[in-house]
Design a protein around this motif. Structure first.
Motif, PDB file in Angstrom:
ATOM      1  N   ASP A   1       0.829  -1.209   0.000  1.00 47.77           N
ATOM      2  CA  ASP A   1       0.000   0.000   0.000  1.00 47.77           C
ATOM      3  C   ASP A   1       0.863   1.260   0.000  1.00 47.77           C
ATOM      4  O   ASP A   1       0.557   2.241  -0.686  1.00 47.77           O
ATOM      5  CB  ASP A   1      -0.921   0.008   1.227  1.00 47.77           C
ATOM      6  CG  ASP A   1      -1.991  -1.071   1.156  1.00 47.77           C
ATOM      7  OD1 ASP A   1      -2.292  -1.540   0.034  1.00 47.77           O
ATOM      8  OD2 ASP A   1      -2.506  -1.463   2.224  1.00 47.77           O
ATOM      9  N   PHE A   2       1.948   1.222   0.769  1.00 46.83           N
ATOM     10  CA  PHE A   2       2.843   2.377   0.866  1.00 46.83           C
ATOM     11  C   PHE A   2       3.494   2.677  -0.484  1.00 46.83           C
ATOM     12  O   PHE A   2       3.793   3.826  -0.810  1.00 46.83           O
ATOM     13  CB  PHE A   2       3.916   2.094   1.918  1.00 46.83           C
ATOM     14  CG  PHE A   2       4.779   3.274   2.269  1.00 46.83           C
ATOM     15  CD1 PHE A   2       4.280   4.321   3.027  1.00 46.83           C
ATOM     16  CD2 PHE A   2       6.101   3.335   1.846  1.00 46.83           C
ATOM     17  CE1 PHE A   2       5.074   5.415   3.361  1.00 46.83           C
ATOM     18  CE2 PHE A   2       6.908   4.416   2.171  1.00 46.83           C
ATOM     19  CZ  PHE A   2       6.395   5.459   2.931  1.00 46.83           C
ATOM     20  N   ALA A   3       3.711   1.638  -1.288  1.00 50.94           N
ATOM     21  CA  ALA A   3       4.362   1.803  -2.594  1.00 50.94           C
ATOM     22  C   ALA A   3       3.424   2.364  -3.652  1.00 50.94           C
ATOM     23  O   ALA A   3       3.862   2.670  -4.766  1.00 50.94           O
ATOM     24  CB  ALA A   3       4.916   0.461  -3.068  1.00 50.94           C
ATOM     25  N   GLY A   4       2.163   2.541  -3.318  1.00 47.81           N
ATOM     26  CA  GLY A   4       1.162   2.943  -4.301  1.00 47.81           C
ATOM     27  C   GLY A   4       1.542   4.080  -5.228  1.00 47.81           C
ATOM     28  O   GLY A   4       1.464   3.943  -6.457  1.00 47.81           O
ATOM     29  N   PRO A   5       1.975   5.248  -4.717  1.00 45.72           N
ATOM     30  CA  PRO A   5       2.242   6.389  -5.607  1.00 45.72           C
ATOM     31  C   PRO A   5       3.556   6.301  -6.380  1.00 45.72           C
ATOM     32  O   PRO A   5       3.800   7.126  -7.263  1.00 45.72           O
ATOM     33  CB  PRO A   5       2.299   7.579  -4.629  1.00 45.72           C
ATOM     34  CG  PRO A   5       1.775   7.075  -3.327  1.00 45.72           C
ATOM     35  CD  PRO A   5       2.076   5.624  -3.307  1.00 45.72           C
ATOM     36  N   ALA A   6       4.412   5.346  -6.064  1.00 43.10           N
ATOM     37  CA  ALA A   6       5.761   5.318  -6.645  1.00 43.10           C
ATOM     38  C   ALA A   6       5.741   4.906  -8.116  1.00 43.10           C
ATOM     39  O   ALA A   6       5.002   4.006  -8.516  1.00 43.10           O
ATOM     40  CB  ALA A   6       6.649   4.370  -5.855  1.00 43.10           C
TER      41      ALA A   6
ATOM     42  N   LEU B   1       2.274  -9.411  -4.644  1.00 39.05           N
ATOM     43  CA  LEU B   1       2.454  -7.992  -4.336  1.00 39.05           C
ATOM     44  C   LEU B   1       2.391  -7.160  -5.615  1.00 39.05           C
ATOM     45  O   LEU B   1       3.046  -7.468  -6.607  1.00 39.05           O
ATOM     46  CB  LEU B   1       3.802  -7.762  -3.649  1.00 39.05           C
ATOM     47  CG  LEU B   1       3.974  -8.296  -2.224  1.00 39.05           C
ATOM     48  CD1 LEU B   1       5.408  -8.081  -1.757  1.00 39.05           C
ATOM     49  CD2 LEU B   1       2.993  -7.617  -1.271  1.00 39.05           C
ATOM     50  N   ARG B   2       1.633  -6.076  -5.566  1.00 42.91           N
ATOM     51  CA  ARG B   2       1.508  -5.210  -6.743  1.00 42.91           C
ATOM     52  C   ARG B   2       2.831  -4.517  -7.071  1.00 42.91           C
ATOM     53  O   ARG B   2       3.134  -4.266  -8.237  1.00 42.91           O
ATOM     54  CB  ARG B   2       0.415  -4.159  -6.508  1.00 42.91           C
ATOM     55  CG  ARG B   2      -0.977  -4.738  -6.293  1.00 42.91           C
ATOM     56  CD  ARG B   2      -2.034  -3.645  -6.202  1.00 42.91           C
ATOM     57  NE  ARG B   2      -1.749  -2.673  -5.158  1.00 42.91           N
ATOM     58  CZ  ARG B   2      -2.062  -2.838  -3.873  1.00 42.91           C
ATOM     59  NH1 ARG B   2      -2.648  -3.975  -3.475  1.00 42.91           N
ATOM     60  NH2 ARG B   2      -1.799  -1.900  -2.982  1.00 42.91           N
ATOM     61  N   LEU B   3       3.609  -4.221  -6.045  1.00 44.66           N
ATOM     62  CA  LEU B   3       4.856  -3.486  -6.281  1.00 44.66           C
ATOM     63  C   LEU B   3       5.847  -4.298  -7.110  1.00 44.66           C
ATOM     64  O   LEU B   3       6.768  -3.736  -7.718  1.00 44.66           O
ATOM     65  CB  LEU B   3       5.483  -3.052  -4.958  1.00 44.66           C
ATOM     66  CG  LEU B   3       6.027  -4.111  -3.988  1.00 44.66           C
ATOM     67  CD1 LEU B   3       7.449  -4.528  -4.325  1.00 44.66           C
ATOM     68  CD2 LEU B   3       5.981  -3.584  -2.556  1.00 44.66           C
ATOM     69  N   LEU B   4       5.676  -5.616  -7.152  1.00 41.24           N
ATOM     70  CA  LEU B   4       6.577  -6.451  -7.948  1.00 41.24           C
ATOM     71  C   LEU B   4       6.413  -6.199  -9.443  1.00 41.24           C
ATOM     72  O   LEU B   4       7.289  -6.560 -10.235  1.00 41.24           O
ATOM     73  CB  LEU B   4       6.339  -7.931  -7.635  1.00 41.24           C
ATOM     74  CG  LEU B   4       6.717  -8.381  -6.222  1.00 41.24           C
ATOM     75  CD1 LEU B   4       6.275  -9.817  -5.977  1.00 41.24           C
ATOM     76  CD2 LEU B   4       8.221  -8.240  -5.993  1.00 41.24           C
ATOM     77  N   GLY B   5       5.310  -5.579  -9.815  1.00 47.46           N
ATOM     78  CA  GLY B   5       5.097  -5.244 -11.218  1.00 47.46           C
ATOM     79  C   GLY B   5       5.616  -3.875 -11.604  1.00 47.46           C
ATOM     80  O   GLY B   5       5.534  -3.486 -12.778  1.00 47.46           O
ATOM     81  N   ARG B   6       6.159  -3.139 -10.627  1.00 50.28           N
ATOM     82  CA  ARG B   6       6.681  -1.795 -10.918  1.00 50.28           C
ATOM     83  C   ARG B   6       8.076  -1.883 -11.539  1.00 50.28           C
ATOM     84  O   ARG B   6       8.841  -2.805 -11.245  1.00 50.28           O
ATOM     85  CB  ARG B   6       6.776  -0.965  -9.631  1.00 50.28           C
ATOM     86  CG  ARG B   6       5.484  -0.820  -8.863  1.00 50.28           C
ATOM     87  CD  ARG B   6       4.516   0.132  -9.547  1.00 50.28           C
ATOM     88  NE  ARG B   6       3.249   0.153  -8.829  1.00 50.28           N
ATOM     89  CZ  ARG B   6       3.004   0.907  -7.766  1.00 50.28           C
ATOM     90  NH1 ARG B   6       3.942   1.712  -7.300  1.00 50.28           N
ATOM     91  NH2 ARG B   6       1.828   0.865  -7.179  1.00 50.28           N
ATOM     92  N   PRO B   7       8.443  -0.904 -12.359  1.00 48.94           N
ATOM     93  CA  PRO B   7       9.822  -0.845 -12.858  1.00 48.94           C
ATOM     94  C   PRO B   7      10.798  -0.740 -11.688  1.00 48.94           C
ATOM     95  O   PRO B   7      10.513  -0.090 -10.678  1.00 48.94           O
ATOM     96  CB  PRO B   7       9.835   0.430 -13.705  1.00 48.94           C
ATOM     97  CG  PRO B   7       8.404   0.657 -14.077  1.00 48.94           C
ATOM     98  CD  PRO B   7       7.596   0.177 -12.909  1.00 48.94           C
ATOM     99  N   ALA B   8      11.950  -1.384 -11.831  1.00 45.78           N
ATOM    100  CA  ALA B   8      12.924  -1.443 -10.734  1.00 45.78           C
ATOM    101  C   ALA B   8      14.271  -0.892 -11.176  1.00 45.78           C
ATOM    102  O   ALA B   8      14.755  -1.187 -12.272  1.00 45.78           O
ATOM    103  CB  ALA B   8      13.084  -2.886 -10.257  1.00 45.78           C
TER     104      ALA B   8
END
Length: 336
Positions: free
Chosen positions: A49-54, A77-84
């Motif tokens: 949830d904390f990673a939402g706006p990133a 986890l949704r954040l695993l789909g974010r660019p890294a």
């Protein structure tokens, strides 16, 4: 680019996440420590949830350490789909003369004390600071180097964040294959074997990161430069590429690089200022024994030389050692 820096503390024996922290670009943080299995599940949902706006997930050794542990603990986890973006992977590009810049935990601020050694929040903040330093340093690189890095480090959907980073630095989208290969050719000119350089350029791009690290090292080669051991371990092709480009002489008459740096007398002149080797002692068939030993050693062959005191034995290992360091950064161990 809104970044969220993540750092995990993982038990060496249990391989379980014991603590985690995340810090966003505005300095807000989420810290969870002493996690048992139930607490870990709750903490990971809070992290998601904390990673939402990133826009981008950031970390030091994020891609090969933190993300695999997060994926193993909670693959949904949704954040695993974010660019890294991984600051460890960027450091040898940004700081080829000192790739360990800010990498030793807390050495900059004197906080290397027992109670701070496992501080995920501190390390996450350090990753954000490091990234800003890297972005500044990368922005000062030459146009060809930036273009080549952009092309080499953004091959694949999972490397979208690197593509975005270099696009922002260059004010230009990912270069075409011909433009990238032309830039790589210019970067190798006069710094590597022309014959082997041509072959590397033709096949450039797969894999991309090893050649990116080689180009970074070549940009400062011969000075106070080092290719980190972790690069050689994680990307063994980098060391092989470097040796292929600079440590093996070709037979092409028009290759100025090989005619110069693989010639024993040229290297003698470069490092010691002498025009030629001692004529005595001589080989049984004639010719300098010093030169014969140096040529064999520079070619990577085995050699046993027995010379009398005062005949210049030290030069026989010093010239090959200095030459190899200049060409590949290799260390020579002398047992005396």
């Amino acid at each position: 680019m809104r970044c969220l820096a993540i750092d995990l503390e993982v038990g060496k024996r249990s391989e379980r996440i014991d603590a985690l922290a995340a810090v966003d670009s505005n300095g807000r943080s989420l810290v969870r420590t002493r996690l048992d299995p139930r607490g870990l599940d709750r903490a990971l949902r809070e992290l998601d949830d904390f990673a939402g706006p990133a826009d981008v997930i950031l970390g030091h050794n994020l891609i090969h350490f933190d993300l695999p542990h997060l994926r193993a603990a909670a693959p949904d986890l949704r954040l695993l789909g974010r660019p890294a973006l991984d600051t460890l992977m960027l450091s040898p590009l940004a700081f080829p003369r000192n790739p360990y810049h800010r990498l030793i935990k807390h050495y900059q601020d004197g906080d290397l004390v027992r109670e701070r050694r496992s501080d995920p929040e501190h390390d996450a903040r350090l990753a954000l600071t490091l990234f800003e330093d890297e972005r500044t340093a990368l922005g000062k690189a030459g146009a060809d180097l930036l273009l080549a890095w952009h092309w080499l480090t953004s091959r694949g959907d999972d490397l979208a964040a690197f593509d975005a980073l270099f696009e922002a630095l260059r004010f230009s989208p990912r270069p075409s294959d011909p433009d990238a290969r032309d830039a790589i050719g210019r970067l190798l000119a006069g710094k590597a074997c022309a014959t082997r350089g041509g072959a590397v350029v033709s096949g450039a791009g797969e894999p991309g990161w090893p050649l990116a690290y080689v180009l970074a090292w070549l940009s400062v080669a011969g000075g106070n430069s080092v290719m980190p051991p972790w690069v050689r371990h994680q990307f063994p092709q980098a060391g092989k590429l470097l040796a292929e480009l600079r440590d093996h002489a070709c037979t092409a008459g028009d290759c100025g690089w090989c005619r110069d740096v693989h010639d024993a007398r040229s290297e003698l002149r470069r490092w010691f200022g002498f025009d030629d080797f001692r004529a005595e002692p001589a080989m049984p068939g004639g010719g300098s024994m010093q030169r014969a030993i140096v040529e064999q050693a520079m070619a990577g062959g085995h050699v046993l030389g027995l010379l009398p005191t005062g005949s210049g034995k030290s030069l026989c290992y010093q010239v090959p050692a200095l030459s190899r360091y200049h060409k590949t950064g290799a260390l020579t161990v002398v047992i005396s």
